[in-house]
Enzyme design. Structure first.
Site, short mmCIF file in Angstrom:
data_model
loop_
_atom_site.label_atom_id
_atom_site.label_comp_id
_atom_site.label_asym_id
_atom_site.label_seq_id
_atom_site.Cartn_x
_atom_site.Cartn_y
_atom_site.Cartn_z
N SER A 1 0.95 -1.40 -0.28
CA SER A 1 -0.31 -0.23 0.16
C SER A 1 0.98 1.01 0.16
CB SER A 1 -0.66 -0.37 1.42
OG SER A 1 -2.08 -1.23 0.94
N HIS B 1 -11.00 6.89 -6.77
CA HIS B 1 -9.94 6.42 -6.62
C HIS B 1 -9.69 5.09 -5.96
CE1 HIS B 1 -6.45 5.71 -3.72
NE2 HIS B 1 -5.72 5.99 -4.67
#
Length: 433
Positions: free
Chosen positions: A193, A323
């Site tokens: 991430s 997103h």
């Protein structure tokens, strides 16, 4: 005389200043050092006698390479890649499969069946065009919006959905959040991430490839224009250049880093402008044009492997979807803007028209494959959510080769706790020992 007045005097004075400025900028340069360039250790450049500050308007923007028009027609036949018909159809099928997976898993998250998801609309050409141009042995460091690369390489919808559902067949054993895929079998490094962490890692892997004679492998590292603002990105670029690493640094500039538009991410001519300044071979490409991406990556790979040097590719695209499922993009951009890119610049639509021009595809074929692709995802999703979750012990295993005493103690305490209070834990939903 009029010039004797104060106003006339000021006009004359201003005129003289203008003449002096003009003459200063048009006078011939003085020849310095016999016309030879300076040879400082840090730079080799000519001497000049006039100082000039440079900015982003001092030179022409880096052009955007394109092969197809929006209607699927080839602009210059010399640039049309020679790809087998079967491969072309597979490329299109992969994009359609990805679209269907995005639609269904996005709704799955909205229904509370998975915790998180990210779509890939309008960036499918980047995924498939780049994956098709690479060797299966090339190592891929993806960010989190390149799942089309995984599909094209051979990772199945079942494997991807299992990861999103975190069941016991998830290779990560439920430890990672959804869309953080990985596959050792297909040379796809597991996604993480934090932004840009994969960039210096990719350069390091490429340096290792370089140390193996006749390796014929390169690394490709995907990242967004937002990630390029991280310190890791600058370090990766410089290491790639100074260590001469066979790595393709692939930036997909989709206009937004979550809610931050590109104009707030950087000044200057995009991300591509950083390449030449660091000594990296650079090209900017239309990311909505699958064939342009294919050509760019194909030639970049050839250069990187042959010369053991890096290449920077900036693919200009647009993020049509939010997103992620944690984002509402209507708060920072208009629906009209999204609609324009989703219709006029869709890479899937462009490539479909291209296939139709070549007589390889038609409306009926498209309808049939869309239905089949949708059914594959729905069936897989229904099966994935029925599978048991990983055994609870997995959260304490696979970290150390030899489990340290403190972790062994925690394992024992947890086992005793579960035996004492079994009614408070749905252990039947988890894989047994």
């Amino acid at each position: 005389m009029a010039l004797k007045t104060s106003a006339g005097f000021l006009r004359l004075k201003h005129l003289k200043q203008v003449v002096r400025l003009l003459s200063a900028h048009t006078r011939p340069e003085t020849v310095i050092n016999g016309g030879k360039p300076a040879e400082f250790p840090g730079a080799k450049a000519p001497y000049v006698t006039q100082m000039k500050f440079l900015n982003e308007t001092s030179y022409d923007p880096i052009p955007i390479y394109r092969v197809m028009e929006n209607n699927g027609e080839i602009i210059d036949s010399r640039e049309e890649p020679n790809i087998e018909n079967e491969t072309l159809i597979n490329m299109y099928n992969t994009m359609v499969q990805l679209n269907n997976m995005d639609k269904i898993l996005y709704e799955s998250q909205r229904q509370g069946r998975i915790s998180f998801y990210m779509t890939n609309y309008c960036e499918e050409g980047i995924h498939v065009g780049s994956a098709a141009a690479l060797s299966p042995r090339d190592l891929v460091f993806a960010q989190y919006r390149e799942v089309g690369v995984f599909l094209y390489r051979g990772v199945t919808v079942t494997e991807l959905v299992n990861q999103c559902y975190g069941n016991h067949e998830d290779p990560g054993k439920g430890r990672q959040m959804p869309v953080h895929y990985g596959s050792k079998q297909f040379n796809l490094v597991t996604i993480s991430s934090p932004l840009a962490t994969q960039m210096p890692q990719a350069v390091g892997a490429a340096y290792a490839f370089k140390r193996v004679p006749n390796n014929d492998r390169c690394v490709i590292c995907f990242f967004g224009e937002g990630a390029a603002s991280e310190g890791d990105a600058h370090a990766a670029f410089n290491f790639a250049a100074t260590l001469d690493c066979p790595v393709i640094m692939f930036c997909r500039n989709n206009g937004y880093a979550i809610s931050t538009p590109a104009i707030e991410q950087y000044r200057g001519d995009g991300i591509a402008a950083r390449g030449p300044s660091l000594g990296i071979q650079t090209v900017r490409v239309d990311g909505t044009d699958l064939l342009a991406v294919y050509n760019a990556v194909s030639r970049a790979r050839e250069y990187a492997v042959t010369n053991n040097k890096p290449v920077l590719i900036e693919a200009m695209s647009y993020r049509v979807g939010h997103h992620s499922t944690s984002d509402d993009s209507s708060a920072y951009r208009s629906l009209e803007e999204i609609k324009k890119w989703n219709t006029d610049e869709s890479p899937v639509q462009k490539f479909k028209l291209y296939l139709e021009h070549k007589g390889l595809w038609d409306v009926e074929s498209d309808k049939t494959w869309n239905k089949e692709a949708r059914n594959i995802v729905i069936k897989t999703m229904q099966e994935a959510e029925k599978k048991k979750l990983p055994n609870w012990k997995e959260m304490l295993e696979d970290v150390y080769y030899d489990m340290p005493p403190r972790i062994q103690k925690q394992m024992q305490q947890m086992e005793e706790h579960l035996k004492k209070y079994p009614e408070h834990y749905p252990l039947d939903q988890y894989q047994s020992d």
